[in-house]
Scaffold this active site. Structure first.
Site, mmCIF file in Angstrom:
data_model
loop_
_atom_site.group_PDB
_atom_site.id
_atom_site.type_symbol
_atom_site.label_atom_id
_atom_site.label_comp_id
_atom_site.label_asym_id
_atom_site.label_seq_id
_atom_site.Cartn_x
_atom_site.Cartn_y
_atom_site.Cartn_z
ATOM 1 N N HIS A 27 0.828 -1.206 0.000
ATOM 2 C CA HIS A 27 0.000 0.000 0.000
ATOM 3 C C HIS A 27 0.862 1.255 0.000
ATOM 4 C CE1 HIS A 27 0.171 1.033 4.380
ATOM 5 N NE2 HIS A 27 0.126 -0.272 4.593
ATOM 6 N N ASP A 86 5.848 0.871 7.015
ATOM 7 C CA ASP A 86 4.414 0.710 6.770
ATOM 8 C C ASP A 86 3.929 1.772 5.790
ATOM 9 O OD1 ASP A 86 1.820 -0.250 7.035
ATOM 10 O OD2 ASP A 86 1.400 0.908 8.835
ATOM 11 N N GLU A 101 -5.080 1.972 2.138
ATOM 12 C CA GLU A 101 -5.199 0.834 3.040
ATOM 13 C C GLU A 101 -5.467 1.297 4.458
ATOM 14 O OE1 GLU A 101 -3.784 -2.234 5.930
ATOM 15 O OE2 GLU A 101 -3.038 -0.205 5.622
ATOM 16 N N GLU A 102 -4.746 2.323 4.907
ATOM 17 C CA GLU A 102 -4.857 2.748 6.293
ATOM 18 C C GLU A 102 -6.255 3.255 6.634
ATOM 19 O OE1 GLU A 102 -2.750 1.870 8.217
ATOM 20 O OE2 GLU A 102 -0.740 1.976 7.391
ATOM 21 N N ASP A 145 3.033 -6.345 3.538
ATOM 22 C CA ASP A 145 2.598 -5.276 4.440
ATOM 23 C C ASP A 145 2.954 -5.616 5.877
ATOM 24 O OD1 ASP A 145 1.454 -2.953 5.388
ATOM 25 O OD2 ASP A 145 -0.589 -3.735 5.377
ATOM 26 N N HIS A 204 2.982 3.204 12.707
ATOM 27 C CA HIS A 204 2.073 4.338 12.908
ATOM 28 C C HIS A 204 2.629 5.414 13.835
ATOM 29 C CE1 HIS A 204 -1.729 1.745 11.806
ATOM 30 N NE2 HIS A 204 -0.807 1.758 10.857
#
Length: 457
Positions: A269, A281, A314-315, A341, A413
């Site tokens: 992603h 990520d 995606e998030e 991922d 994140h």
């Protein structure tokens, strides 16, 4: 009448030669991948030239253009930019502090879909729960006028299973707290680190402000509450939402020469959260799968088409459904789907469909793995990634390559999700696994779809 035995012997010899060639080719591409810097270069380019890229932000438009340019630079064909719309959440100014009994500044990051606080902020007493279940056990109305705080910690696991075990406190917590009358919601970050860097992420809209605390600040609130005196916190959050932001799935292909309509779909992603630069990520996933496909192309045009997809939301969600809807008619010709991922930690296990396991292609692929210290799971894959979920529901076979996630949730994140946390050797090991897999599948006729019982006999 020896013609048939001679024909059978010839077919067997040809099959054996094919298997040997495939095994050698897979080993060669594995070894090239281990010394190839392309995945690192792609990851560095995305994180440095674009940086953080939340869906719905100007940075995501730059990421779209970067993706098209990178595919062109690397010689991919049939480059597509497929637009869709999706609801998005944007962060504004935010802060939190204990205002009584002792003033303390708190490190927070608002959670996706959080509501903003009223102008001037929200000040309210907190109620601390040391487990998510303890909050769920409270009756409706019991948290009226309070800020609910869940301080349950996340454990460190190689396979990342602890994320799923405690994830509901982020995904559903604000909505559950609101049902019980809470006016705000704070959680200990879903993190395995002990730094004062909070970790954001998405959640269900609860209609109340919701944020993640850094682990030390969650422990601070827990200690203050344990003293038995009321603790009051002030939140200030100025987030906003857009019900229909533009987003894009971008793809490029290594076209097959014999069976171009048979497609292997892989990728990662393109979007990220905003505190860091989205390196693990999931710029790493973009780099791994793009580099693997390019290595296969450098070994000679494959029989089947390899399509690399950079999914655009995606998030915050939306990319999987949009991609599946746009390619519904094509799913029957998709040989396999896979997504990277899980960061940049080395792959330690692979899970493959049971159908096709005895094919020469999978024998050749498995032969490459001992040198890479990768084990083959006995279990069939159950989850290949969020962005291929729509394809999985459509019956497309999928794989799951398990990465070492022991450190992933230290970074995930957070502001610490930056390029320097990636080990180039571990990144290259990922490429080696993916490249060997793509090479064997793209240069064979392996079929991963289960056959009907009558046909199987």
């Amino acid at each position: 009448m020896r013609i048939l035995p001679l024909i059978a012997a010839g077919v067997l010899a040809a099959s054996s030669a094919f298997a040997q060639d495939l095994t050698k080719g897979a080993a060669d591409i594995r070894d090239k991948a281990l010394a190839d810097p392309l995945a690192w270069n792609i990851t560095e380019s995305l994180t440095s030239e674009v940086g953080a890229r939340m869906t719905g932000s100007p940075a995501m438009e730059r990421a779209r253009d970067w993706a098209v340019g990178k595919f062109r630079e690397l010689g991919f064909e049939n480059i597509k930019v497929e637009a869709f719309t999706t609801p998005t959440w944007s962060r504004g100014a935010e802060s939190a502090e204990v205002v009584g009994p002792v003033p303390h500044k708190l490190a927070i990051l608002g959670l996706g879909n959080s509501s903003p606080t009223p102008a001037g902020g929200l000040t309210a007493p907190i109620v601390v729960f040391k487990s998510y279940q303890a909050m769920l056990d409270q009756p409706p109305g019991s948290l009226s006028g309070k800020i609910a705080v869940v301080t349950q910690a996340m454990g460190r696991t190689q396979d990342g299973s602890s994320y799923g075990a405690v994830g509901a406190q982020r995904w559903a917590g604000a909505a559950e707290a609101a049902k019980r009358g809470a006016v705000g919601y704070l959680i200990r970050s879903l993190s395995t680190d002990d730094t004062r860097l909070p970790h954001t992420g998405g959640g269900l809209a609860g209609g109340i402000p919701a944020a993640a605390l850094s682990p030390p600040d969650a422990e601070l609130l827990e200690r203050l509450a344990d003293r038995g005196k009321p603790v009051t916190v002030k939140l200030q959050m100025a987030s906003s939402t857009n019900p229909a932001s533009p987003a894009w799935n971008i793809s490029g292909e290594i076209r097959g020469k014999e069976k171009p309509d048979e497609v292997i779909v892989v990728g990662g992603h393109l979007d990220s959260w905003d505190p860091g630069t989205g390196a693990v990520d999931a710029a790493a996933g973009i780099g791994i799968t793009t580099a693997a496909a390019k290595l296969v192309a450098q070994a000679g045009q494959p029989r089947r088409t390899i399509r690399v997809v950079m999914w655009g939301s995606e998030e915050q969600g939306g990319s999987s459904g949009a991609y599946a809807a746009a390619h519904k008619a094509e799913m029957g010709q998709m040989i396999m789907a896979g997504e990277s991922d899980g960061g940049a930690g080395r792959i330690w296990t692979v899970s493959l469909p049971r159908a096709g396991a005895d094919h020469a292609a999978m024998t050749a692929f498995r032969a490459t793995l001992p040198k890479l210290n990768v084990a083959v799971s006995r279990a069939a894959p159950t989850n290949g990634g969020a962005d291929i979920a729509g394809l999985m529901l459509g019956g497309v076979p999928f794989v799951d390559f398990g990465q070492d996630m022991s450190r992933y949730f230290d970074l995930h994140h957070s502001a610490d999700d930056t390029l320097d946390k990636i080990d180039p050797k571990e990144l290259a090991q990922n490429v080696a696994v993916w490249a060997a897999f793509l090479y064997t599948v793209a240069n064979s006729d392996v079929d991963f779809r289960p056959k009907p019982a009558a046909e199987a006999k």
